[in-house]
Design a protein around this motif. Structure first.
Motif, PDB file in Angstrom:
ATOM      1  N   UNK A 540     -12.482 -48.574  76.938  1.00  0.00           N
ATOM      2  CA  UNK A 540     -13.583 -49.102  77.742  1.00  0.00           C
ATOM      3  C   UNK A 540     -13.269 -50.521  78.184  1.00  0.00           C
ATOM      4  N   UNK A 541     -13.981 -50.978  79.197  1.00  0.00           N
ATOM      5  CA  UNK A 541     -13.755 -52.273  79.805  1.00  0.00           C
ATOM      6  C   UNK A 541     -15.084 -52.993  79.957  1.00  0.00           C
ATOM      7  N   UNK A 542     -15.134 -54.264  79.526  1.00  0.00           N
ATOM      8  CA  UNK A 542     -16.355 -55.063  79.662  1.00  0.00           C
ATOM      9  C   UNK A 542     -16.554 -55.450  81.126  1.00  0.00           C
ATOM     10  N   UNK A 543     -17.812 -55.633  81.521  1.00  0.00           N
ATOM     11  CA  UNK A 543     -18.117 -56.123  82.859  1.00  0.00           C
ATOM     12  C   UNK A 543     -17.565 -57.538  83.012  1.00  0.00           C
ATOM     13  N   UNK A 544     -17.397 -57.969  84.257  1.00  0.00           N
ATOM     14  CA  UNK A 544     -16.887 -59.316  84.516  1.00  0.00           C
ATOM     15  C   UNK A 544     -17.769 -60.349  83.845  1.00  0.00           C
ATOM     16  N   UNK A 545     -17.127 -61.300  83.140  1.00  0.00           N
ATOM     17  CA  UNK A 545     -17.890 -62.350  82.464  1.00  0.00           C
ATOM     18  C   UNK A 545     -18.385 -61.941  81.097  1.00  0.00           C
ATOM     19  N   UNK A 546     -17.971 -60.741  80.619  1.00  0.00           N
ATOM     20  CA  UNK A 546     -18.402 -60.259  79.306  1.00  0.00           C
ATOM     21  C   UNK A 546     -17.165 -59.970  78.452  1.00  0.00           C
ATOM     22  N   UNK A 547     -17.335 -59.963  77.141  1.00  0.00           N
ATOM     23  CA  UNK A 547     -16.271 -59.623  76.211  1.00  0.00           C
ATOM     24  C   UNK A 547     -16.877 -58.999  74.967  1.00  0.00           C
ATOM     25  N   UNK A 548     -16.049 -58.267  74.202  1.00  0.00           N
ATOM     26  CA  UNK A 548     -16.578 -57.595  73.010  1.00  0.00           C
ATOM     27  C   UNK A 548     -16.591 -58.537  71.811  1.00  0.00           C
ATOM     28  N   UNK A 549     -16.956 -58.000  70.637  1.00  0.00           N
ATOM     29  CA  UNK A 549     -17.114 -58.847  69.450  1.00  0.00           C
ATOM     30  C   UNK A 549     -15.799 -59.481  68.990  1.00  0.00           C
ATOM     31  N   UNK A 572     -22.062 -61.702  76.990  1.00  0.00           N
ATOM     32  CA  UNK A 572     -21.669 -62.752  77.912  1.00  0.00           C
ATOM     33  C   UNK A 572     -20.674 -63.675  77.219  1.00  0.00           C
ATOM     34  N   UNK A 573     -19.626 -64.042  77.927  1.00  0.00           N
ATOM     35  CA  UNK A 573     -18.616 -64.918  77.331  1.00  0.00           C
ATOM     36  C   UNK A 573     -19.217 -66.245  76.918  1.00  0.00           C
ATOM     37  N   UNK A 574     -20.207 -66.707  77.711  1.00  0.00           N
ATOM     38  CA  UNK A 574     -20.832 -68.002  77.399  1.00  0.00           C
ATOM     39  C   UNK A 574     -21.754 -67.919  76.189  1.00  0.00           C
ATOM     40  N   UNK A 575     -22.134 -66.696  75.788  1.00  0.00           N
ATOM     41  CA  UNK A 575     -23.023 -66.530  74.627  1.00  0.00           C
ATOM     42  C   UNK A 575     -22.250 -66.363  73.331  1.00  0.00           C
ATOM     43  N   UNK A 576     -20.924 -66.253  73.400  1.00  0.00           N
ATOM     44  CA  UNK A 576     -20.119 -66.082  72.197  1.00  0.00           C
ATOM     45  C   UNK A 576     -19.947 -67.434  71.492  1.00  0.00           C
ATOM     46  N   UNK A 577     -19.876 -67.408  70.187  1.00  0.00           N
ATOM     47  CA  UNK A 577     -19.701 -68.622  69.393  1.00  0.00           C
ATOM     48  C   UNK A 577     -18.304 -68.654  68.785  1.00  0.00           C
ATOM     49  N   UNK A 578     -17.773 -69.896  68.625  1.00  0.00           N
ATOM     50  CA  UNK A 578     -16.512 -70.054  67.927  1.00  0.00           C
ATOM     51  C   UNK A 578     -16.732 -70.023  66.424  1.00  0.00           C
ATOM     52  N   UNK A 579     -15.837 -70.611  65.669  1.00  0.00           N
ATOM     53  CA  UNK A 579     -15.969 -70.613  64.212  1.00  0.00           C
ATOM     54  C   UNK A 579     -17.175 -71.455  63.799  1.00  0.00           C
ATOM     55  N   UNK A 622     -26.787 -68.088  72.120  1.00  0.00           N
ATOM     56  CA  UNK A 622     -26.364 -68.647  73.413  1.00  0.00           C
ATOM     57  C   UNK A 622     -25.172 -69.579  73.250  1.00  0.00           C
ATOM     58  N   UNK A 623     -24.191 -69.156  72.449  1.00  0.00           N
ATOM     59  CA  UNK A 623     -22.948 -69.901  72.314  1.00  0.00           C
ATOM     60  C   UNK A 623     -22.984 -71.053  71.336  1.00  0.00           C
ATOM     61  N   UNK A 624     -24.109 -71.258  70.650  1.00  0.00           N
ATOM     62  CA  UNK A 624     -24.231 -72.394  69.737  1.00  0.00           C
ATOM     63  C   UNK A 624     -24.739 -71.917  68.385  1.00  0.00           C
ATOM     64  N   UNK A 625     -24.168 -72.493  67.285  1.00  0.00           N
ATOM     65  CA  UNK A 625     -24.633 -72.184  65.934  1.00  0.00           C
ATOM     66  C   UNK A 625     -25.866 -73.028  65.606  1.00  0.00           C
TER      67      UNK A 625
END
Length: 697
Positions: A540-549, A572-579, A622-625
């Motif tokens: 499967x392929x994510x929509x543009x601007x999206x990524x999986x877990x 949404x890529x912008x909603x993903x959080x780093x470590x 929304x991308x922030x812890x």
């Protein structure tokens, strides 16, 4: 801590005076109790004592004995800052010879070994387990091993000779020639984990780039999977065996469907020539490549003259054969003989139109049913083709009804049929209702046999069932079976059918696990389908601007016995959080990932003696812890600080004491000193590593 011991010892001053009895007073054990309770104890009496919760015996054994110097050893209960370990229990193993103790002090260790299929932390036969401030180390003394015999690798193998492997050990497997791993390599790796092998190795078929003859590939590549297509193009002035300049071939289980070979257009042949009274044995093509060979055969009663093959050479077919009228050879009359056959034999083969008299043996009759008849040579051969036919009599039926008077006295000849009636529960073989007079007599014989049935109890349908209520079924009866939800037949349907035959059921029904097309969230499937079998992969392929877990825009999931390995959800890529953020004097309880999807929750814990303040969880939004907690410093009550203020801990003898934030610490003045600060200051509270000491003078 006070211990009252009274020893009464009286020594006689006279050699004749007897010694007085040695006794011990009742012991006083602060924060503990004992049995038995007496007013006085005599020499060698023993007591067994127990400590209150939070206190521990000062000696290894909780027994004291009355001696001439008092109780030995002194029974005491002590408050320890470092909690001892409980006696260890080795899961999947056992300790080397050791006396059982209720508690074990920090620093003490034991040797241990593990059961079969488990190894010690060091990997050697004997391991060592040690009591630490955090408990027993290692926490998991015996680790599971993985067995080589648990692996099945169709078209592959493990070259290493070890039969078992410890946890975290990586093992390489290799695929046989013509097969590769799922990612196209000739070798792959699997890891032994606590739950077993990390994955089931697979080796799948592939096709290499073929050798092109007078042609070129449209696309290039090194390896092709089963069902992959390779397009090729003939050189100018050349065409393939189908007369085309471009074509495709498919990689199959046995290799390429055909070889990419092209020929000069001027060397190709058209359809081969037809012949009278003969046919070509193969399916006709529009064109044939040079070297093609075609076979002819003559129609019935014609004889082939010349080679039965023609060959294509430089655009022209070789000379075809001819089919000539065939004369009649000497007739071998089965169950009969030719009149004066020895006299006429030298004159054969006979020309068309020639005839001869013949007669038949007992129980056989001529075609005209007279004693003498004649046999004639025709273009089709001898006529009649069966000169002597069998005569059958219908006199009885075993396990059946007697024939009628007309049937009883009637003569039946080869090819005639008569109906047979069997008794109830009986039938002719294969449930036939009639028998035919043949060259060898009645077929089937006039004997009725018990009717064959198939039993429902003979069927085992894992993950399926037969909904009909009948317990037995007659021969040729078709029965429908159904698969449970999430399972399908071998051809992908929810129902199937089987037939009762003479030798039992036609087949054993099967219901195989399948996965339906999942619901995609912000993603689309690379290929479409309705049902997928176990081990099938869905990309499967994510929509543009999206990524999986895992932070990727494309991924795959596998259909397993319990369904899909994961759901195709993208964020949404912008909603993903780093470590997640780290905290001082604290740790994260789970294994760290590179990225986290929105809604992920991570748990923190403080190190020993540090107090957690705030929520122990942070959440990705929304991308922030969210705000992480803090670990508050403990208070260290040192002997130096207490001596400086002429104070000591109330009810404790510790030289150094640790207290968490918020803990209440009680002090008292040392002997010979009086309070110089208010009484309230002697009950101090630890605040983030700081404590206000009272003072005595």
């Amino acid at each position: 801590m006070l211990l009252l011991i009274s020893v009464t010892l009286t020594v006689g001053v006279s050699l004749g005076a007897p010694a007085q009895e040695i006794t011990c007073d009742r012991p006083f054990i602060l924060n503990g109790n004992y049995i038995p309770e007496k007013t006085k104890y005599t020499l060698t009496d023993i007591i067994i004592y127990h400590c209150k919760e939070g206190f521990y015996p000062a000696t290894k054994r909780m027994i004291a004995r009355c001696t001439n110097t008092g109780w030995e050893p002194r029974p005491r209960c002590t408050l320890l800052q470092v909690k001892p370990c409980e006696f260890p229990k080795i899961k999947h193993g056992h300790l080397h010879t050791a006396d059982r103790e209720n508690t074990v002090p920090v620093g003490k260790w034991y040797d241990y070994s593990c059961n079969d299929n488990f190894v010690t932390h060091s990997g050697s036969f004997w391991g060592r387990i040690t009591c630490t401030r955090e408990g027993w180390s290692p926490a998991v003394p015996c680790r599971k091993t993985c067995s080589k015999s648990d692996l099945e690798i169709p078209n592959g193998f493990i070259s290493e000779s070890d039969p078992t492997y410890p946890v975290q050990k990586q093992v390489q497997y290799k695929c046989k020639q013509g097969y590769v791993t799922a990612d196209g390599q000739t070798t792959g790796l699997i890891t032994c984990q606590q739950s077993g092998w990390s994955a089931q190795p697979t080796c799948i078929k592939y096709c290499g780039m073929p050798v092109f003859e007078n042609a070129t590939a449209v696309i290039t590549g090194a390896r092709f999977r089963v069902n992959d297509t390779l397009d090729y193009k003939c050189l100018d002035g050349y065409e393939n065996q189908d007369g085309k300049s471009t074509a495709s071939m498919v990689c199959g289980e046995n290799g390429w469907t055909h070889l990419p070979k092209c020929y000069k257009s001027t060397d190709m042949c058209g359809r081969p020539p037809s012949i009278s009274n003969g046919d070509i044995t193969s399916f006709l093509l529009a064109v044939y490549p040079p070297g093609s060979r075609i076979e002819y055969q003559c129609q019935a009663y014609y004889q082939l003259r010349g080679s039965k093959y023609v060959t294509c050479n430089e655009g022209t077919w070789s000379e075809p054969p001819k089919c000539m009228v065939q004369p009649c050879a000497f007739p071998e009359i089965k169950h009969g003989s030719l009149h004066n056959e020895n006299r006429y034999k030298p004159y054969f083969p006979a020309a068309v139109g020639k005839w001869y008299y013949y007669s038949c043996n007992d129980n056989f009759v001529t075609h005209s049913r007279s004693f003498w008849d004649h046999i004639t040579c025709t273009r089709e051969g001898w006529s009649p083709a069966v000169p002597c036919r069998r005569r059958c009599l219908f006199r009885y039926v075993v396990h059946g009804y007697t024939p009628s008077s007309e049937e009883y006295h009637k003569d039946y000849f080869q090819g005639d049929t008569v109906r047979v009636e069997c008794h109830p529960g009986y039938s002719l073989p294969n449930e036939q209702t009639s028998m035919t007079c043949t060259e060898n007599g009645w077929s089937p014989p006039p004997t009725c046999i018990p009717v064959k049935t198939c039993s429902k109890s003979d069927l085992e349908i894992p993950n399926g069932f037969i909904s009909e209520s009948d317990l037995t079924y007659p021969v040729e009866n078709q029965v429908e079976y159904k698969c449970k939800q999430g399972y399908g037949t071998a051809d992908g349907h929810t129902t199937g059918s089987i037939t009762c035959q003479q030798n039992g059921w036609s087949t054993q029904p099967t219901c195989n696990k399948y996965c339906g097309m999942p619901v995609f969230e912000n993603a689309t499937a690379v290929i479409t389908g309705a049902r997928f079998r176990v081990n099938d992969t869905l990309d499967y392929k994510c929509l543009d601007g999206y990524e999986n877990q895992d932070g990727k825009s494309t991924a795959s999931m596998v259909c397993g016995e319990d369904g899909w390995t994961h759901l195709p959800t993208c964020y949404k890529s912008t909603d993903m959080c780093g470590r997640p953020p780290s905290i001082s004097n604290g740790d994260i309880t789970s294994f760290l990932l590179a990225v986290y999807p929105p809604g992920s929750r991570i748990e923190y814990q403080c190190q020993a003696y540090y107090q957690l303040r705030g929520s122990k969880y942070v959440t990705c939004n929304e991308g922030t812890w969210s705000e992480p907690p803090k670990c508050m410093d403990p208070c260290v009550i040192s002997e130096q600080s207490m001596n400086k203020n002429n104070i000591q801990l109330k009810g404790k003898e510790d030289k150094t004491y640790y207290a968490k934030t918020g803990d209440l610490i009680e002090f008292v003045c040392k002997s010979g000193h009086t309070a110089a600060t208010s009484q309230q200051t002697f009950q101090a509270v630890c605040q983030e590593g700081v404590v206000e000491y009272p003072r005595c003078e």
